[in-house]
Scaffold this active site. Structure first.
Site, PDB file in Angstrom:
ATOM      1  CB  CYS A   1      41.327  56.306  31.310  1.00 49.50           C
ATOM      2  SG  CYS A   1      42.060  56.475  29.677  1.00 49.50           S
TER       3      CYS A   1
ATOM      4  CG  HIS B   1      46.143  56.557  31.512  1.00 47.21           C
ATOM      5  ND1 HIS B   1      45.017  55.774  31.526  1.00 47.21           N
ATOM      6  CD2 HIS B   1      46.337  56.947  32.807  1.00 47.21           C
ATOM      7  CE1 HIS B   1      44.553  55.672  32.761  1.00 47.21           C
ATOM      8  NE2 HIS B   1      45.341  56.383  33.550  1.00 47.21           N
TER       9      HIS B   1
END
Length: 1009
Positions: free
Chosen positions: A119, A374
């Site tokens: 990510c 994340h």
């Protein structure tokens, strides 16, 4: 594009039209030939040839150009590439239940798949993609295709695969821009970098290493805009400055930076972090500075001075720090406030520049640990100013063009040491998860539009060879609905076998290696490369355009010269008609060669113009008179009519001869044609003779000329037992001559053979000559016939004889004719007329609306659709046999004369309603056009449009016969021109006041053809 000298490039730039949007085709055409105003034909160079073929026009960009520009051969947008550019394979959907869920929505960005722990890579890729300058530079970087082409430059039959890091990023950006998917897979790019997809790397370290790798890769490019893009966009300079406290000596160490690493511990605002980054540091004690001047260690101060800033300023917030107690990294969840506008001028060493930056991206790390969490990115679209949140495959548009960090600030696990989120004013934001802030230098320039140059496959670069291919063929190739045919370029060739300049609007320019692929796979030809640019055509067009420009000036000069009176015999004769239209004739002559070329070339791929049509047009053009041929007589000499010509001066004639070198030349002293003079005298004598003939004939046949006191077969004159017949055509032509004897030719003979059959028999019956055939014949008195025999040549004598019987009543009167009636030919004539009535096209019909309770039908009230006299005639035809007109008895050789009744003619008339030559339109009537091959259903549709009566409400009949076969043609149903059709219409009634009338009877429509 084909590269040329700098002067040629500058000339092309000057000739390009202003781009307030794409210029129309006519503007591009004019710009392509503007150089002809100053360049004579003999000085045409390769630069001018390329300008005529529009080589220097810029390629159009997808999204800006709405449809393909026919005037620009470099525009490869809107030719059908949307079908396959980023096309989704329906069989490769991840979500089989709902394939549309993976389709990209209109005006939406494309997401990136998270391959496990990638990510952080996705956030940087989206941020770099929205840096339009970087994207455009990558598009300009040529791809390495040596491994994908053979030694002859022909691509191998396999898909394109990026090789270098630059190619991978270029290809990935192309997919992000043009894919039809909602998200794409970046595994090729990640694999090329050698990243472990299952382990999360340091995002800040990844950014530094990739920028260094990209800069090193692009440094090998020849194009400076590509080679220096990383330095221009991201590279700034600062200096480490050390000042000796003893002597004041200052030493500088200049260094480049691609991002500023800012400590956030103990700070609440971004500006405080920048201030700390630049603050002065004291060097004392064991950390003293060795001064070169003092030659000893001295106390000193050290600080960083910002010398220059890049267009894109990356600010790294050092959230991930080393914890000495644990020996591991930890994340600082400190709130940092930052504004959307950042003024860097107070922090610069030089204060003379503009250093206002605006926020363009915020990179977020969600999670409390430095080793997990994340990554997402908030990035501003530079073209629209709207903010988007990029979260791998999911992309969310922020409302109101405002940055909304939102839920990202609430996901971190709270701790006792954390403080509440401070209040943020307008234009400022606070975040405890932002680890990188990206600012863009504020500029008034319009945002760049970074687009893939046309199609990735067709891209051509400066200096690369190119070829021309038909736009029509490219569109069919992209369509894929049918196998492409071989390339056919024969329709765009000029007379020299090269590419015609006028055909450039239907051609497109592609790279040579793509053309090699096309010809290798599909065949065809001829191939049109740079050698196919026709210099001869360009030079000829240059000559024509310059002559056209000169023509306007010469027209003014000739006009002024014509005002001068020519004295003596120094002038020349010119036709007045030619003088009035000489400029137009000159223009047509200049365009003649181009028109011939267009006709010879026709259209592309076999759609050539019809040869018969072109030859017919050419013959018509040849029949038109050329310049000064209007004063040439049939004998090729000067005509005798001075009203059609005038004298012009030598100077005017010299100017005209420049445009018409082959024009007939007649000096002022030239005599007129002697043969024409003789014919003129003979003509004058003939006119006098014709006048005398017309006067004599008019006197002898006064009543015939004035159409007075004419006999009638319906009421036979008592003073004679015989009448003569001539053709009505003869009478009309004779009257024309008598009225205008000098303009019309005299009539010398009476041609009665037109009234007879090939066997010499009469083609008309007595009854037909009183009715429908009366307009073909003219009745002549015996006295007039004697005069006609003296004045004209008579080929056949035709007369009607009354024969008296013992009974004196008119009903018993018999009539005979010489020559006799030919029954076979008469019957054949009637059959032919009947066939003609059944094979008509576009016959006029009339629709008449009446009410049933008024008994308006053809049989009951014919006066409503015909005149009173016509109604009387129809009632006459309907009489019983005993009440019909006297029979017309004709003998056949020596056989006994028999009565011939009217029954034959009545049957013929009753096969269809009698045609009326005096039809009068009455109230409520409308005209329609029908054909014999038209079906009854089509007629009902016409009635529906005319009267708003639905076909299923229509009940049609003709002469009592109901018409109900909708598939039958009108000819088969007996509907002939000028027929009368009765229509009963069932219509809904909305007017209650008319309800009583409707209850009395239904509405009727009478259609009169």
């Amino acid at each position: 594009e084909a590269d040329s000298c700098p002067q040629a490039r500058r000339s092309r730039r000057q000739r390009r039209p202003a781009r307030s949007g794409m210029a129309p085709r006519l503007q591009l055409e004019k710009a392509a030939w503007r150089w002809t105003e100053t360049v004579p034909p003999e000085e045409v160079t390769q630069e001018h040839i390329e300008a005529a073929y529009r080589i220097g026009l810029e390629p159009c960009q997808r999204g800006v150009c709405r449809r393909n520009c026919r005037g620009n051969p470099n525009c490869l947008v809107g030719i059908g590439e949307h079908v396959w550019l980023g096309e989704i394979d329906e069989n490769s959907f991840h979500n089989i239940d709902d394939p549309n869920s993976e389709r990209r929505k209109k005006n939406a960005f494309v997401g990136l798949t998270n391959l496990g722990a990638t990510c952080y890579v996705n956030t940087f890729l989206q941020m770099w993609f929205l840096n339009l300058e970087l994207r455009q530079a990558l598009y300009l970087c040529p791809s390495t295709c040596s491994e994908y082409v053979t030694g002859q430059g022909i691509p191998k039959d396999r898909d394109y695969e990026p090789q270098t890091i630059c190619e991978h990023l270029q290809y990935l950006f192309a997919l992000l821009q043009n894919s039809n998917r909602r998200y794409i897979d970046p595994s090729g790019f990640v694999k090329a970098l050698g990243l472990d997809t299952g382990q999360q790397q340091d995002a800040q370290e990844f950014s530094k290493l990739f920028m260094s790798l990209l800069e090193d890769t692009l440094s090998k490019q020849k194009n400076p805009d590509v080679r220096n893009i990383v330095q221009k966009q991201f590279c700034g300079e600062y200096a480490y400055v050390t000042v000796c406290n003893q002597c004041g000596r200052e030493s500088k160490l200049i260094s480049k930076f691609y991002e500023l690493e800012l400590n956030i511990q103990g700070h609440k605002q971004l500006t405080d972090c920048i201030t700390e980054f630049l603050k002065e540091e004291k060097l004392e004690g064991d950390n003293r500075y060795f001064c070169e001047t003092c030659q000893s260690k001295q106390n000193a101060t050290r600080k960083i001075r910002l010398l220059s800033l890049p267009c894109t300023l990356n600010l790294q917030l050092m959230r991930f720090v080393f914890d000495r107690q644990t020996g591991h990294k930890k994340k600082l969840n400190t709130y940092i406030g930052f504004s959307e506008l950042l003024d860097m001028e107070p922090f610069m060493e030089q204060k003379d520049g503009v250093y206002i930056y605006e926020l363009s991206a915020v990179l977020i790390h969600r999670g409390v640990s430095a080793y997990s969490g994340h990554y997402i990115a908030h990035v501003k679209d530079p073209q629209t100013g709207e903010w988007y949140k990029f979260n791998d495959e999911d992309i969310e548009k922020m409302e109101g063009k405002k940055l909304q960090l939102g839920i990202e600030e609430d996901l971190a696990e709270p701790s006792k040491s954390q403080t509440r989120k401070p209040k943020c004013g307008k234009g400022t934001h606070c975040s405890r998860n932002a680890y990188m802030l990206v600012y863009r230098l504020q500029t008034r320039e319009k945002s760049l539009t970074a687009e893939i140059p046309s199609l990735f496959l067709f891209t051509f670069f400066p200096g690369c060879p190119y070829e021309f291919v038909s736009l029509e063929w490219l569109q069919k190739w992209l369509d894929e609905s049918a196998p492409p045919k071989p390339i056919d370029n024969t329709g765009c060739l000029c007379s020299h076998g090269k590419l015609h300049p006028d055909k450039i609007s239907i051609m497109k320019r592609i790279s040579e290696y793509v053309a090699d692929y096309f010809y290798r796979r599909y065949g065809g030809g001829p191939r049109l490369n740079v050698k196919a640019l026709c210099k001869d055509c360009v030079v000829e067009r240059c000559r024509i355009l310059r002559l056209k420009n000169q023509l306007n000036e010469d027209y003014k000069t000739v006009t002024n010269l014509l005002k001068i009176t020519v004295k003596g015999n120094d002038g020349f004769w010119v036709g007045k008609s030619s003088l009035r239209s000489w400029r137009q004739l000159a223009l047509e002559q200049l365009n003649e060669q181009d028109d011939d070329a267009d006709q010879n070339n026709g259209k592309m791929n076999g759609d050539a113009q019809n040869k018969d049509e072109s030859n017919e047009e050419k013959r018509e053009e040849e029949e038109e008179l050329n310049f000064n041929e209007d004063l040439v007589c049939p004998h090729g000499d000067l005509c005798i009519s001075e009203n059609e010509r005038r004298v012009v001066s030598k100077e005017a004639w010299k100017k005209l001869k420049q445009y018409f070198p082959k024009a007939p030349e007649f000096p002022n002293s030239k005599e007129c044609c002697s043969q024409c003079k003789i014919l003129e005298r003979e003509g004058e004598e003939n006119e006098a003779l014709h006048k005398m003939m017309a006067s004599e004939q008019k006197t002898a046949l006064q009543n015939l000329f004035q159409d007075k006191c004419r006999p009638c077969l319906g009421s036979w004159p008592q003073e004679t037992d015989e009448l003569y017949i001539v053709s009505q055509f003869f009478v009309e032509e004779w009257r024309k001559f008598v009225r205008r004897p000098t303009r019309c030719s005299p009539v010398s003979s009476v041609g009665n053979s037109a009234l007879l059959c090939p066997h010499g028999g009469l083609m008309f019956t007595f009854a037909s000559m009183t009715k429908e055939d009366s307009k073909l014949i003219a009745l002549i008195w015996p006295s007039e016939w004697e005069a006609i025999q003296k004045l004209f040549v008579v080929d056949h004598v035709i007369k009607i004889i009354r024969m008296q019987t013992a009974e004196t009543s008119p009903e018993s009167t018999l009539f005979d004719s010489e020559p006799k009636l030919c029954p076979e030919c008469r019957e054949g004539l009637l059959c032919q007329q009947q066939r003609d009535l059944r094979e008509y096209t576009q016959a006029t019909i009339y629709v008449h609306k009446v009410v049933d309770n008024k008994k308006v039908m053809k049989e009951a009230a014919p006066e409503l659709n015909v005149s009173s006299s016509e109604a009387e005639e129809e009632r006459e035809e309907a009489k019983p046999e005993g009440e019909q007109d006297p029979d017309f008895n004709q003998t056949n050789g020596g056989a006994k004369r028999q009565k011939i009744s009217h029954q034959n003619y009545i049957v013929y008339q009753k096969q269809g309603i009698r045609r009326s030559t005096r039809h009068r339109k009455v109230r409520g009537e409308k005209a329609l056009l029908v054909s014999a091959n038209q079906t009854l259903k089509e007629l009902k549709i016409q009635i529906m449009h005319a009267f708003s009566v639905a076909p299923f409400d229509q009940n049609l009949s003709i002469d009592g016969k109901i018409l109900n076969d909708d598939t039958a043609t009108l000819g088969a149903l007996g509907v002939i021109p000028e027929s009368v059709i009765l229509l009963k219409a069932d219509e809904p009634i909305a007017d209650y006041a008319a309800m009583d009338d409707v209850m009395q009877g239904r509405e009727h429509f009478i259609i009169t053809l």
